[in-house]
Write an enzyme that holds these catalytic residues in place. Structure first.
Site, PDB file in Angstrom:
ATOM      1  N   LYS A  23      34.755  34.699  48.154  1.00  0.00           N
ATOM      2  CA  LYS A  23      34.445  33.884  46.968  1.00  0.00           C
ATOM      3  C   LYS A  23      35.739  33.500  46.255  1.00  0.00           C
ATOM      4  O   LYS A  23      35.944  32.344  45.905  1.00  0.00           O
ATOM      5  CB  LYS A  23      33.567  34.706  46.024  1.00  0.00           C
ATOM      6  N   ASN A  24      36.641  34.493  46.090  1.00  0.00           N
ATOM      7  CA  ASN A  24      37.835  34.264  45.268  1.00  0.00           C
ATOM      8  C   ASN A  24      38.962  33.568  46.014  1.00  0.00           C
ATOM      9  O   ASN A  24      40.067  33.442  45.507  1.00  0.00           O
ATOM     10  CB  ASN A  24      38.309  35.583  44.636  1.00  0.00           C
ATOM     11  N   CYS A 119      32.989  36.998  29.600  1.00  0.00           N
ATOM     12  CA  CYS A 119      31.776  37.488  30.260  1.00  0.00           C
ATOM     13  C   CYS A 119      31.686  38.977  29.916  1.00  0.00           C
ATOM     14  O   CYS A 119      32.484  39.495  29.153  1.00  0.00           O
ATOM     15  CB  CYS A 119      31.874  37.263  31.767  1.00  0.00           C
ATOM     16  N   ARG A 124      38.272  37.592  28.498  1.00  0.00           N
ATOM     17  CA  ARG A 124      38.857  36.664  29.468  1.00  0.00           C
ATOM     18  C   ARG A 124      39.659  35.550  28.758  1.00  0.00           C
ATOM     19  O   ARG A 124      39.304  34.382  28.814  1.00  0.00           O
ATOM     20  CB  ARG A 124      37.787  36.050  30.373  1.00  0.00           C
ATOM     21  N   ASP A 308      37.549  45.023  41.195  1.00  0.00           N
ATOM     22  CA  ASP A 308      36.226  44.552  41.642  1.00  0.00           C
ATOM     23  C   ASP A 308      35.507  45.599  42.477  1.00  0.00           C
ATOM     24  O   ASP A 308      34.331  45.433  42.795  1.00  0.00           O
ATOM     25  CB  ASP A 308      36.362  43.262  42.467  1.00  0.00           C
ATOM     26  N   ARG A 401      25.551  35.458  42.708  1.00  0.00           N
ATOM     27  CA  ARG A 401      26.789  34.697  42.433  1.00  0.00           C
ATOM     28  C   ARG A 401      27.863  35.043  43.448  1.00  0.00           C
ATOM     29  O   ARG A 401      28.748  34.255  43.721  1.00  0.00           O
ATOM     30  CB  ARG A 401      27.343  35.066  41.045  1.00  0.00           C
TER      31      ARG A 401
HETATM   32  C1  EPZ Z   1      40.464  37.250  39.165  1.00  0.00           C
HETATM   33  O1  EPZ Z   1      40.067  37.014  37.841  1.00  0.00           O
HETATM   34  C2  EPZ Z   1      39.168  37.402  39.949  1.00  0.00           C
HETATM   35  N1  EPZ Z   1      38.392  36.162  39.840  1.00  0.00           N
HETATM   36  C3  EPZ Z   1      38.375  38.565  39.364  1.00  0.00           C
HETATM   37  O2  EPZ Z   1      37.216  38.721  40.168  1.00  0.00           O
HETATM   38  C4  EPZ Z   1      39.212  39.827  39.470  1.00  0.00           C
HETATM   39  O3  EPZ Z   1      38.504  40.889  38.887  1.00  0.00           O
HETATM   40  C5  EPZ Z   1      40.534  39.603  38.715  1.00  0.00           C
HETATM   41  O4  EPZ Z   1      41.222  38.460  39.256  1.00  0.00           O
HETATM   42  C6  EPZ Z   1      41.464  40.798  38.820  1.00  0.00           C
HETATM   43  O5  EPZ Z   1      41.731  41.066  40.170  1.00  0.00           O
HETATM   44  C7  EPZ Z   1      38.733  35.104  40.620  1.00  0.00           C
HETATM   45  O6  EPZ Z   1      39.672  35.140  41.398  1.00  0.00           O
HETATM   46  C8  EPZ Z   1      37.877  33.870  40.459  1.00  0.00           C
HETATM   47  P1  EPZ Z   1      43.238  37.966  35.734  1.00  0.00           P
HETATM   48  P2  EPZ Z   1      41.142  36.469  36.760  1.00  0.00           P
HETATM   49  O7  EPZ Z   1      43.697  36.673  35.137  1.00  0.00           O
HETATM   50  O8  EPZ Z   1      42.196  35.708  37.465  1.00  0.00           O
HETATM   51  C9  EPZ Z   1      44.034  39.060  31.206  1.00  0.00           C
HETATM   52  C10 EPZ Z   1      34.929  38.867  40.534  1.00  0.00           C
HETATM   53  O9  EPZ Z   1      34.123  39.767  40.282  1.00  0.00           O
HETATM   54  N2  EPZ Z   1      44.405  37.650  30.959  1.00  0.00           N
HETATM   55  O10 EPZ Z   1      44.035  38.538  36.872  1.00  0.00           O
HETATM   56  O11 EPZ Z   1      40.366  35.797  35.668  1.00  0.00           O
HETATM   57  C11 EPZ Z   1      42.574  39.249  31.561  1.00  0.00           C
HETATM   58  O12 EPZ Z   1      41.781  39.332  30.384  1.00  0.00           O
HETATM   59  C12 EPZ Z   1      35.958  38.477  39.512  1.00  0.00           C
HETATM   60  O13 EPZ Z   1      34.987  38.218  41.609  1.00  0.00           O
HETATM   61  C13 EPZ Z   1      44.920  37.316  29.718  1.00  0.00           C
HETATM   62  O14 EPZ Z   1      45.046  38.167  28.818  1.00  0.00           O
HETATM   63  O15 EPZ Z   1      41.740  37.818  36.217  1.00  0.00           O
HETATM   64  C14 EPZ Z   1      42.595  40.554  32.313  1.00  0.00           C
HETATM   65  O16 EPZ Z   1      42.590  41.632  31.391  1.00  0.00           O
HETATM   66  C15 EPZ Z   1      35.781  39.251  38.225  1.00  0.00           C
HETATM   67  N3  EPZ Z   1      45.274  36.022  29.475  1.00  0.00           N
HETATM   68  C16 EPZ Z   1      43.957  40.532  33.026  1.00  0.00           C
HETATM   69  O17 EPZ Z   1      44.724  39.499  32.373  1.00  0.00           O
HETATM   70  C17 EPZ Z   1      45.177  35.038  30.428  1.00  0.00           C
HETATM   71  O18 EPZ Z   1      45.550  33.886  30.146  1.00  0.00           O
HETATM   72  C18 EPZ Z   1      43.857  40.165  34.510  1.00  0.00           C
HETATM   73  O19 EPZ Z   1      43.062  39.022  34.562  1.00  0.00           O
HETATM   74  C19 EPZ Z   1      44.624  35.400  31.692  1.00  0.00           C
HETATM   75  C20 EPZ Z   1      44.260  36.710  31.932  1.00  0.00           C
END
Ligand code: EPZ
Length: 420
Positions: A23-24, A119, A124, A308, A401
């Protein structure tokens, strides 16, 4: 009437389960192809809630595509994309729709979208995305529908972007957006998830100049345009890890096929240190019934223990001897599903939003559960599979999803699960 899963626990599993396309990874190529005007053919496409929502966004923007579910192929022609305004409802349905902002900004010089919203697993925020767009030369206007990005000059300019914390989609989006910028962009403190290197390889095949994807520093030399090409969606490492834990927790011997074992990173060594026995091949893993003991973990960016896979692991630890701490270091809301396991009989204490203490083993009794997000949702399915009696799970669109035809695939292994 919303669909539910009805599960009767206690069944041993056997046989083979094949892992679907990730998916990702699929979600990122669907955004990246907006940068080009040539067709993109995606093979091994996962037809799940999130990817169908992303296709809906592309259709809403004017793209044409053909789907062949049997062959798992999607062919998309982005040349007819004619809108620079992302539909607010669709954006809210798919949090990762933020991925379209950069490619749309490059394509039209501007883009309007609503905040993708948080979510259950966390707020996020998108501060690192907005900071990156500004560094590349975009102006941000906040308005009542969300925000509008506009390129100040005629093109984005290469920049140096140092991510204040590691962000997977932030890394991917700045990498894509820099492809058609003027000059060199250097991204530092990047995520190194396997999906990122695969995306870079695709873009380079289309004419981009990206170096270092998969490491913490990525360099992009801007080019005039990129073509389209064929993309093969890599096996979903989170599906693979979920099925490995499912084999262990049901004390079964099952073969997980079409996976890339090393993409599981620290998960396999940590499970082995807990006593798990596997047979690991080039593209498969066989789980063996194993006597496990409790091992504490901290979730971490790749190649650490994937966040995850934290919820299936937490469930596994309720079934093994001993006490451990699960420290969910990445998201602030990703442990609240544990209270549903406690209603089933698990012994879990929440110390703070990032830490729980688990004491095992405890017998679980089937209950009425809801699926808060897709990863905790599949964990509820696994809990129902090992609980005494029957379990119903509501809100299963969350599970759909991320896991295609999940009940059919689990029935093939001998699980007693029905969609009602
Ligand atoms: C990706 O989400 C994945 N989604 C997530 O999978 C996965 O859990 C996550 O990476 C961590 O591995 C997709 O690839 C579509 P991050 P992402 O930006 O990129 C903070 C699933 O179940 N942050 O690496 O959105 C954020 O809040 C999903 O398939 C900021 O603060 O995660 C988090 O605490 C869930 N500001 C941390 O960084 C920003 O601008 C890591 O988030 C962006 C992120």
């Amino acid at each position: 009437m919303a669909e539910k899963f009805l599960i009767n626990g206690g069944k041993k599993l056997s046989g083979t389960i094949s892992v679907n396309g990730a998916k990702n990874s699929a979600l990122k190529i669907l955004a990246a192809l907006v940068l080009s005007n040539e067709k993109c053919t995606i093979n091994n496409f996962p037809f799940i809630g999130d990817t169908l929502d992303a296709l809906e966004i592309l259709k809403n923007l004017g793209a044409n595509y053909e789907i062949d579910k049997e062959k798992k192929v999607v062919v998309i022609d982005p040349s007819s994309i004619n809108k620079s305004h992302l539909d607010a409802l669709l954006v809210r349905r798919l949090r990762s729709s933020i991925l379209f902002a950069g490619p749309m900004l490059v394509r039209f010089g501007e883009v309007q979208m609503s905040h993708p919203g948080g979510c259950v697993i966390g707020k996020r925020p998108i501060d690192m995305f907005l900071d990156g767009f500004e560094k590349l030369g975009a102006k941000i206007e906040f308005n009542d529908e969300g925000f509008k990005l506009k390129i100040k000059d005629k093109k984005l300019k290469g920049a140096k972007i140092f991510f204040s914390q590691i962000t997977v989609t932030g890394t991917e989006e700045m990498m894509m957006t820099a492809v058609l910028s003027e000059g060199k962009t250097i991204l530092q403190n990047c995520a190194t998830e396997p999906e990122i290197a695969v995306l870079a390889d695709y873009l380079n095949k289309c004419g981009a100049k990206i170096k270092g994807a998969g490491t913490s520093t990525i360099e992009i030399d801007g080019v005039e345009k990129i073509s389209g090409s064929n993309f093969y969606v890599m096996p979903d490492r989170i599906e693979a890890g979920t099925f490995v834990i499912m084999g262990l927790i049901t004390n079964s011997e099952i073969r997980i096929e079409n996976c890339v074992p090393e993409h599981l990173g620290a998960v396999i060594p940590i499970l082995e240190s807990a006593g798990a026995k596997f047979e690991i091949g080039e593209n498969y893993i066989i789980t063996r019934p194993s006597k496990l003991k409790a091992i504490s973990i901290t979730t971490h960016e790749y190649p650490g223990f994937a966040t995850d896979l934290q919820s299936p692991y937490t469930l596994l630890m309720t079934q093994v001897d001993g006490q451990c701490i699960v420290h969910e270091s990445i998201f602030e809301g990703r442990l609240f599903f544990a209270d549903q396991l406690v209603t089933m009989g698990a012994n879990i204490t929440m110390c703070d939003p990032h830490r729980i203490v688990i004491n095992g083993p405890t017998k679980l009794i089937g209950k009425k559960l809801t699926s808060p997000d897709l990863r905790a949702g599949i964990t509820m399915v696994l809990a129902g599979m090992i609980a005494k009696g029957s379990t119903t799970i509501e809100n299963i669109f969350q599970i759909d999803r991320g896991y295609e035809k999940i009940e059919e695939r689990l029935q093939n292994l001998g699980a007693d699960i029905q969609r009602i």
